[in-house]
Design a protein around this motif. Sequence first.
Motif, short mmCIF file in Angstrom:
data_model
loop_
_atom_site.label_atom_id
_atom_site.label_comp_id
_atom_site.label_asym_id
_atom_site.label_seq_id
_atom_site.Cartn_x
_atom_site.Cartn_y
_atom_site.Cartn_z
N UNK A 4 0.64 -1.01 0.08
CA UNK A 4 0.10 0.09 0.07
C UNK A 4 0.87 1.19 -0.02
N UNK A 5 0.90 1.72 -1.26
CA UNK A 5 1.61 3.27 -1.22
C UNK A 5 0.91 4.34 -1.02
N UNK A 6 1.42 5.14 0.17
CA UNK A 6 0.65 6.31 0.41
C UNK A 6 1.15 7.59 -0.50
N UNK A 7 0.91 7.39 -1.73
CA UNK A 7 1.11 8.64 -2.66
C UNK A 7 2.76 8.88 -2.81
N UNK A 8 3.52 7.99 -2.68
CA UNK A 8 4.88 8.20 -3.12
C UNK A 8 5.28 9.07 -4.20
N UNK A 9 6.21 9.90 -4.26
CA UNK A 9 6.74 10.44 -5.41
C UNK A 9 7.99 9.88 -5.76
N UNK A 10 8.47 8.95 -5.36
CA UNK A 10 9.86 8.13 -5.80
C UNK A 10 9.23 6.98 -6.91
N UNK A 11 10.40 6.13 -6.94
CA UNK A 11 10.03 4.96 -8.00
C UNK A 11 9.34 4.01 -7.21
N UNK A 12 8.53 3.99 -6.37
CA UNK A 12 7.88 2.91 -5.61
C UNK A 12 7.24 1.95 -6.43
N UNK A 13 6.31 2.70 -7.31
CA UNK A 13 5.38 2.16 -8.31
C UNK A 13 5.96 1.32 -9.20
N UNK A 14 7.04 1.79 -9.85
CA UNK A 14 7.77 0.98 -10.95
C UNK A 14 8.60 -0.05 -10.17
N UNK A 15 8.96 -0.01 -9.11
CA UNK A 15 9.70 -1.07 -8.64
C UNK A 15 8.76 -2.44 -8.18
N UNK A 16 7.52 -2.17 -7.64
CA UNK A 16 6.64 -3.02 -7.41
C UNK A 16 5.91 -3.68 -8.52
N UNK A 17 5.48 -2.83 -9.59
CA UNK A 17 4.95 -3.46 -10.79
C UNK A 17 5.98 -4.48 -11.84
N UNK A 18 7.56 -4.08 -11.67
CA UNK A 18 8.37 -4.84 -11.94
C UNK A 18 8.39 -6.11 -11.46
N UNK A 19 8.22 -6.15 -10.07
CA UNK A 19 8.12 -7.33 -9.22
C UNK A 19 6.87 -8.16 -9.53
N UNK A 20 5.87 -7.46 -9.62
CA UNK A 20 4.43 -8.16 -10.06
C UNK A 20 4.59 -8.89 -11.16
N UNK A 21 5.47 -8.68 -12.03
CA UNK A 21 5.51 -9.68 -13.32
C UNK A 21 6.10 -10.79 -12.87
#
Length: 70
Positions: free
Chosen positions: A40-57
Motif C-alpha cells: 500500500x503506497x501512500x502517494x509516494x513521489x519516488x519510483x515505488x510504483x515501478x519497483x513493485x510493478x516490475x516485481x509483480x510480473x
Amino acid sequence: MLNYEDIEVFILTYNRSIFLKESVLSILNQTIKGVKTTVVDNASSDDTESVIKEMMMEYSNLYYYKQATH
C-alpha cells in the motif's frame, strides 16, 4: 485448517523504494509459499510504483494499491 492462501501480509510505504524490494522479497522468499502480499503506497513521489510493478510480473501473489494523496 489454515490454508496458506488465507495468509496476507500488508506493507505500507511512503517514498522508501530503496528498501522496498528487499522487504517484499523477505516475505515472498519464506518457506510458506503463496502468501498474498499487498503493498500500500501512500502517494509516494519516488519510483515505488515501478519497483513493485516490475516485481509483480514475476510474483502472481504480489499486489499493489496506490493512494491518490498523502
